[in-house]
Design a protein around this motif. Structure first.
Motif, short mmCIF file in Angstrom:
data_model
loop_
_atom_site.label_atom_id
_atom_site.label_comp_id
_atom_site.label_asym_id
_atom_site.label_seq_id
_atom_site.Cartn_x
_atom_site.Cartn_y
_atom_site.Cartn_z
N CYS A 74 0.81 -1.11 0.05
CA CYS A 74 -0.06 -0.14 0.15
C CYS A 74 0.91 1.19 0.16
N ARG A 75 0.32 2.21 -0.46
CA ARG A 75 1.23 3.42 -0.49
C ARG A 75 1.63 4.10 0.74
N ASP A 76 2.66 4.44 0.98
CA ASP A 76 3.17 5.16 2.29
C ASP A 76 4.41 6.12 1.95
N ASP A 77 4.61 7.05 2.86
CA ASP A 77 5.50 7.92 2.43
C ASP A 77 7.21 7.34 2.76
N ASP A 78 7.09 6.54 3.61
CA ASP A 78 8.26 5.72 3.95
C ASP A 78 8.90 4.99 2.48
N VAL A 79 7.86 4.74 1.94
CA VAL A 79 8.61 4.13 0.50
C VAL A 79 8.53 5.32 -0.42
N ASP A 80 7.49 6.22 -0.46
CA ASP A 80 7.64 7.22 -1.62
C ASP A 80 8.85 7.84 -1.60
N TYR A 81 9.45 8.21 -0.43
CA TYR A 81 10.62 8.77 -0.16
C TYR A 81 11.97 8.05 -0.77
N ALA A 82 12.03 6.71 -0.61
CA ALA A 82 12.90 6.00 -1.17
C ALA A 82 12.82 5.94 -2.77
N ILE A 83 11.73 5.99 -3.22
CA ILE A 83 11.52 6.10 -4.94
C ILE A 83 11.84 7.70 -5.15
N LEU A 84 11.40 8.68 -4.63
CA LEU A 84 11.82 9.90 -5.01
C LEU A 84 13.42 10.24 -5.05
N GLY A 85 13.96 9.39 -4.00
CA GLY A 85 15.59 9.56 -3.89
C GLY A 85 16.12 8.88 -5.13
N LEU A 86 15.63 7.70 -5.48
CA LEU A 86 16.09 6.99 -6.64
C LEU A 86 15.94 8.23 -7.93
#
Length: 357
Positions: free
Chosen positions: A86-98
């Motif tokens: 499910c969507r979560d900022d803890d994963v969003d920021y890893a993606i954004l960092g990539l």
């Protein structure tokens, strides 16, 4: 496990970090409300469900009270209901960092981090220090003012949860990872908030090459000021662990010593995370389970613990009950990444790690 000796091994370890981060985040998400879901209440919940020792995603609610108090995302995060992340900022920021590193390279500036937030991340999917920084960016303020103007959350955990990508792309180079994480973190944080990001990035980087979890923790401590409260608290957890004190007693002791900081502050959460890593002793399931049972910001701590444990063991050794329900799919609020394959994100991360070697 003292070196990443081959390309396939590095690929496995990077994928293990992504899988671990997402699984640990999903495990902790239903009880992510530290003032409601204390360590004691989480364990009572698990005992009633006959789910101790915890070796799978959290069981669904047994009572109406539990159903009301769990995060609404529990419907897609508890065992039997996980079908992709499910969507979560803890994963969003890893993606954004990539995306940041792919777009601007390792020489990125703090201003470029802010630009990507504005163009790729919805404002309402930011929280606490990140939301304050986002608002400051939109109003024309520049770093470091984005971190300090009207921002009471400067030492909260937000920068720490953005640090994984810098560890994954700097395997075995903790000082380099910490330097990258610092450049990212100062957009929104100061003091222990920044040190938390540096420490987490270095910890994940060291996990690729350190012979033990404890050695990785020690290497991560070396990149932040020895006298800061974060370093003192992490060393305190290490010292209590070394005495043979039980996990519960270690957490109770440090909880007393960090009382008043709040459940989203970097320092008490780093204590829970450190205890989970040390008492988990290299076992993936035990590490993320103890970390989430420790309470506070459960999904963030579970995510970072899973990242470290996944890097250490590699994707093939991440137990099936954690990775198979993810279906190699990630949900994300980052523009252009919703529905991305976890394996593809790992491959892209690996390409960056190769260029950093």
């Amino acid at each position: 496990m003292t070196a990443v000796e081959t390309e396939p091994e590095l690929a496995d370890r990077v994928l293990g970090g992504w899988l671990g981060r997402i699984a640990g985040n999903m495990l902790g998400k239903p009880v992510e409300q530290g003032e409601v879901w204390t360590r004691e209440r989480i364990d009572r919940y698990l005992r009633r469900a006959a789910a101790l020792p915890l070796d799978d995603y959290l069981p669904g609610p047994l009572t109406e009270g539990d159903r009301r108090d769990l995060r609404p995302e529990w419907r897609s995060c508890v065992r039997g209901r996980v079908h992709g992340s499910c969507r979560d900022d803890d994963v969003d920021y890893a993606i954004l960092g990539l995306h940041l590193l792919e777009t601007h390279g390792f020489g990125f500036s703090t201003e470029q981090v802010g630009d990507l937030w504005l163009s790729r991340l919805p404002y309402l999917q930011t929280f606490t220090a990140e939301r304050a920084a986002y608002r400051n960016l939109a109003n024309g303020r520049r770093p470091p003012l984005t971190a300090t103007y009207d921002n009471p959350y400067q030492e909260w955990i937000g920068a720490l949860i953005r640090a994984d990508i810098h560890g994954w792309t700097s395997p075995g180079a903790p000082r380099r990872a910490a330097s990258l994480a610092r450049r990212d973190a100062v957009l929104s944080h100061t003091g222990n908030g920044v040190y938390g990001a540096m420490w987490a990035a270095a910890l994940i980087s060291a996990a690729f090459t350190a012979p033990t979890v404890r050695r990785a923790v020690d290497e991560a401590l070396a990149v932040i000021p020895a006298g800061c409260r974060l370093a003192r608290t992490v060393r305190r957890v290490c010292a209590l662990h070394d005495t043979g004190l039980a996990w519960e007693e270690t957490l109770a002791t440090v909880e007393e010593e960090t009382a008043g900081l709040g459940w989203i502050h970097t320092v008490p959460n780093a204590a829970v995370l450190t205890a989970g890593l040390l008492y988990g002793d290299g076992d993936f399931t035990r590490t993320i389970a103890l970390t989430v049972r420790g309470g506070l910001d459960t999904d963030s701590n579970g995510a970072t613990a899973g990242s470290v444990a996944g890097v250490r063991c590699g994707a093939p050794a991440v137990p099936e009950q954690w990775k198979d329900p993810l279906r190699d799919t990630v949900r994300s609020a980052v523009l252009g990444f919703d529905g991305a394959r976890i394996s593809e994100l790992a491959e892209r991360t690996l390409r960056l790690a190769r260029t950093a070697a």
